[in-house]
Design a protein around this motif. Structure first.
Motif, PDB file in Angstrom:
ATOM      1  N   GLY A 199      41.255  34.846  32.757  1.00  0.00           N
ATOM      2  CA  GLY A 199      41.386  36.116  33.461  1.00  0.00           C
ATOM      3  C   GLY A 199      41.613  35.980  34.951  1.00  0.00           C
ATOM      4  N   ASP A 231      38.159  44.903  40.029  1.00  0.00           N
ATOM      5  CA  ASP A 231      39.083  45.217  38.942  1.00  0.00           C
ATOM      6  C   ASP A 231      39.489  43.910  38.269  1.00  0.00           C
ATOM      7  N   ASN A 289      41.497  43.300  35.698  1.00  0.00           N
ATOM      8  CA  ASN A 289      42.943  43.175  35.455  1.00  0.00           C
ATOM      9  C   ASN A 289      43.691  42.817  36.730  1.00  0.00           C
ATOM     10  N   SER A 290      43.224  43.398  37.836  1.00  0.00           N
ATOM     11  CA  SER A 290      43.854  43.105  39.121  1.00  0.00           C
ATOM     12  C   SER A 290      43.650  41.639  39.507  1.00  0.00           C
ATOM     13  N   GLN A 305      43.318  39.114  37.468  1.00  0.00           N
ATOM     14  CA  GLN A 305      44.199  38.289  36.640  1.00  0.00           C
ATOM     15  C   GLN A 305      45.647  38.377  37.113  1.00  0.00           C
ATOM     16  N   THR A 306      46.096  39.603  37.390  1.00  0.00           N
ATOM     17  CA  THR A 306      47.479  39.798  37.833  1.00  0.00           C
ATOM     18  C   THR A 306      47.733  39.090  39.160  1.00  0.00           C
TER      19      THR A 306
END
Length: 758
Positions: A61, A224, A226-227, A229-230
């Protein structure tokens, strides 16, 4: 005798000698090496980033460390329960409470972790790489344990209940509260037991199992997931893109510089070979065929150029890639290092087999190219004779044989080498399958991660490609080595005709005087003399002619004067000085030479007539053409003196070619004019007019004429009769008719009784 460089017997040594001509390009070579290092390091770093994207960006992640950047105080206290006092101290030294942060740091912290404003937290200090690695090792186990006890995993919940039941106050709900209240001795025993169990687990399993706790902690602090990981994937991908662009730029620049260096070396070698060949005497030309010299100047040098490009692009790059790839592989996973050894072993066996098969043929190819060039040149040059005798079919068969021999050898070499690439690809793909099969078991057992396996495959392919590139260079090396030997052989050939270290001045009081003093000559390697005890003097304003049967040595005698050969015995004096004691340039500047076979160069009539000297004007050119009886056919051409002359003078007749050659020699107004049977293609009328004009216009020069026809030399001041290399008569036409039997026989065979009586 011509002297060959002994290095010819030492394999690739001639090739190394040829590279000495790159001295002026050393800065460019160094730049190429630096760029190759940059390219290799860039290429070697990409697989590790690929591994990071898979392992960290996708599986973890985007969390790249098991030592959290920020952790809640409550969670830190739980982790410390599973650490011995020494490790506890290390962890606490690596973190600081939020009370110690500056306003700027607090602002940045709350921006990334909003929930940190509502609870006490610890923030990791800036640590060096080795200190961070130590901290990760210490915290991975406790993170796994704490995260497991807080998860919904049924196995961990069962372990938790069992531990609570076996402790004093076992009815408590919070295991961590119970552990905190345990006596220190008992707690130390429990921590020791837990650490023993964790030590038995693979490090990769510990890291992967600890990451969920860190991720959950960041989420609890308001980050966050997801943030995270991105951001990690984009950041790592961006770095990979920049590295790839850097590698591409280095590769393009290297290719450009390598091509320029190779072209520069080719230009230097061609120039040196050409200047060397131009300096050759007839002795050296007898040793090398024209076709061979052309091949050496073109095909052989091209082989060296191609090899140099490959050397600059591969020989420095491939070892860095190979060694770097091995080191990276050993750092990635040593348990599969045997696969690399297997791949390298298979490649070496393949290359050795191929080399043993094609090496002898590589050495043969260049000789066959020479042969084909020789046959082609002979056929094209002698095409009129071939047509006259209707031997086209025979010549076609001769060309076909030379062509087939070269084609057959090339086909054999190419077919064998064609098998090389499929065999290499088979080995590469087989090794990739073996890595996946072996690595899958490692992933299943927790000994390695998927990203590590992918990186291992990439590094292995880089190592194999490095060996493949070196193999390709090795394929070119034998042929280029043969070419280098052939080029070096020409460059190291010592001419038998050399200028003296100190040139003597000409005696101006003897200007135009030519003296042969007891001259004898034999060709290199011959057992007998061609000329024997030649002794005469030719004076300015007089014509000295040479006549004799075919093979009597007339042309050889004349060729000694401009030093196309050097005398074996005796000496030749020009203007009172031995021709060996002056430079060839100074000597030949005083001579005007017209060979047996008229040679014209591509260009115009004017450029050919002015060829003898840069300062010849139009007036002198026209006057020379008039003396040579060439103005009639020149003026008949639409462009006159600007008319084009084809290569070799193929667009003019034999007589016209001879007259232009004579005019070229006269235009330079030399002291000594040499005509080596140069009137043979002229009719009697033109011959007579030309000799008369010569006598009137260049009467102050010393004229030497080799002739087959007595009519050409009837009025010569001195006629020298040769027979089997010896002078058998010397005098005027009238004197020789009375005293020389050989001359009488020649005269009777060419002149009528009435002409003889006259």
């Amino acid at each position: 005798m011509c002297i060959r460089d002994r290095s010819k017997r030492k394999g690739t040594l001639p090739m190394l000698k040829l590279f000495r001509y790159l001295k002026k390009s050393i800065p460019s070579v160094i730049l190429v090496i630096l760029l190759l290092v940059v390219q290799a390091v860039s290429d070697l770093s990409l697989p590790s980033y690929t591994s990071d994207i898979v392992n960290i960006g996708i599986q973890q992640g985007g969390i790249d460390t098991t030592a959290p950047e920020v952790i809640r105080q409550s969670e830190m206290e739980k982790l410390l329960l599973f650490l011995n006092p020494e490790d506890q101290q290390t962890v606490m030294d690596s973190y600081r409470p939020d009370e110690e942060l500056s306003d700027k740091e607090i602002k940045r912290l709350r921006k990334q972790y909003p929930a940190a404003a509502d609870m006490p937290v610890y923030v990791r200090r800036e640590l060096k790489e080795d200190a961070l690695a130590e901290l990760e090792t210490i915290m991975s186990g406790p993170l796994l344990v704490v995260g497991g006890f807080q998860s919904d995993n049924e196995e961990m919940q069962a372990v938790k209940e069992q531990m609570l039941a076996g402790m004093p106050g076992g009815g408590a709900d919070d295991l961590f509260t119970v552990l905190a209240q345990m006596p220190e001795e008992q707690k130390a025993q429990m921590v020791s037991a837990v650490q023993e169990q964790l030590a038995a687990m693979p490090e990769s399993i510990l890291e992967q199992s600890a990451i969920p706790f860190v991720k959950a902690e960041y989420v609890a602090l308001g980050a966050d997931a997801n943030s995270l990981q991105t951001q990690y994937i984009l950041k790592t991908g961006g770095i990979m893109l920049l590295i790839a662009l850097l590698s591409a730029a280095a590769a393009i620049t290297t290719g450009f510089l390598a091509s320029r260096l190779a072209a520069s070396l080719g230009r230097e070698l061609r120039g040196r070979v050409f200047r060397k060949v131009v300096s050759f005497s007839n002795t050296e030309f007898d040793r090398y065929s024209t076709a061979s010299l052309i091949t050496r100047s073109t095909n052989d040098i091209q082989q060296i150029q191609m090899l140099l490009v490959m050397l600059l692009r591969v020989v420095f790059y491939a070892p860095i890639m190979g060694v770097g790839g091995v080191l990276k592989v050993l750092n990635t996973n040593t348990s599969m290092a045997w696969i690399i050894a297997l791949a390298v072993g298979l490649l070496m066996i393949l290359v050795l087999v191929l080399f043993a098969t094609v090496m002898p043929r590589f050495k043969l190819i260049q000789k066959l190219v020479d042969r084909l060039n020789l046959v082609t040149r002979e056929i094209l040059t002698g095409l009129p004779v071939i047509r006259a005798f209707s031997t086209q079919k025979y010549e076609e068969e001769r060309f076909d044989k030379a062509n087939r021999d070269l084609t057959r050898t090339n086909l054999f070499v190419n077919r064998v080498m064609t098998c090389m690439m499929p065999a290499m690809m088979l080995i590469m793909n087989g090794i990739a399958v073996l890595i996946v099969w072996t690595g899958a078991h490692g992933v299943e057992n927790g000994a390695m991660q998927v990203g590590d396996m992918m990186a291992f495959i990439q590094y292995t392919m880089q190592i194999i490609m490095a060996f493949l590139m070196i193999s390709m260079v090795s394929v070119m090396l034998p042929r280029a080595s043969v070419s280098a030997q052939r080029i070096e052989e020409v460059l190291q050939t010592k001419s038998v005709i050399e200028d003296p270290k100190e040139s003597k001045p000409f005696d101006e009081t003897k200007k135009g005087v030519v003296q042969y003093r007891h001259v004898s000559f034999r060709y290199p390697g011959a057992e007998e003399n061609v000329l024997e005890d030649i002794d005469f003097t030719a004076l300015p304003g007089q014509t000295t002619a040479f006549i004799g049967s075919t093979g009597s040595g007339k042309s050889t005698l004349i060729n000694l004067l401009p030093r196309f050969y050097d005398v074996t015995e005796g000496e030749i004096l020009v203007d009172g000085v031995d021709v060996r004691e002056v430079t060839q340039h100074d000597l030949r500047a005083r001579l005007g030479y017209v060979p047996q076979k008229g040679v014209l160069f591509s260009g115009t009539i004017a450029s050919n007539l002015k060829y003898g000297h840069d300062e010849i004007g139009d007036e002198a050119m026209v006057e020379a053409a008039q003396i040579a009886q060439a103005t009639e056919f020149i003026n008949a051409k639409p462009d006159g003196y600007k008319a084009e002359i084809a290569q070799g003078g193929t667009n003019v007749s034999g007589g016209q070619k001879q007259r232009l050659s004579i005019a070229r020699a006269i235009a330079a107004r030399p002291e000594i004019l040499i005509f080596d049977d140069s009137f043979s293609a002229l009719d009697y009328k033109t011959d007579s007019a030309l000799r008369k004009a010569l006598h009137e216009e260049v009467g102050g020069s010393t004229v030497l004429i080799v002739a087959q026809r007595i009519s050409t030399i009837l009025h010569a001041d001195q006629i020298i009769v040769l027979d089997e290399g010896r002078i058998v008569g010397k005098g005027t036409h009238e004197e020789l008719l009375k005293t020389c039997e050989v001359y009488q026989q020649i005269a009777m065979s060419q002149l009528s009784k009435e002409e003889l009586e006259k």
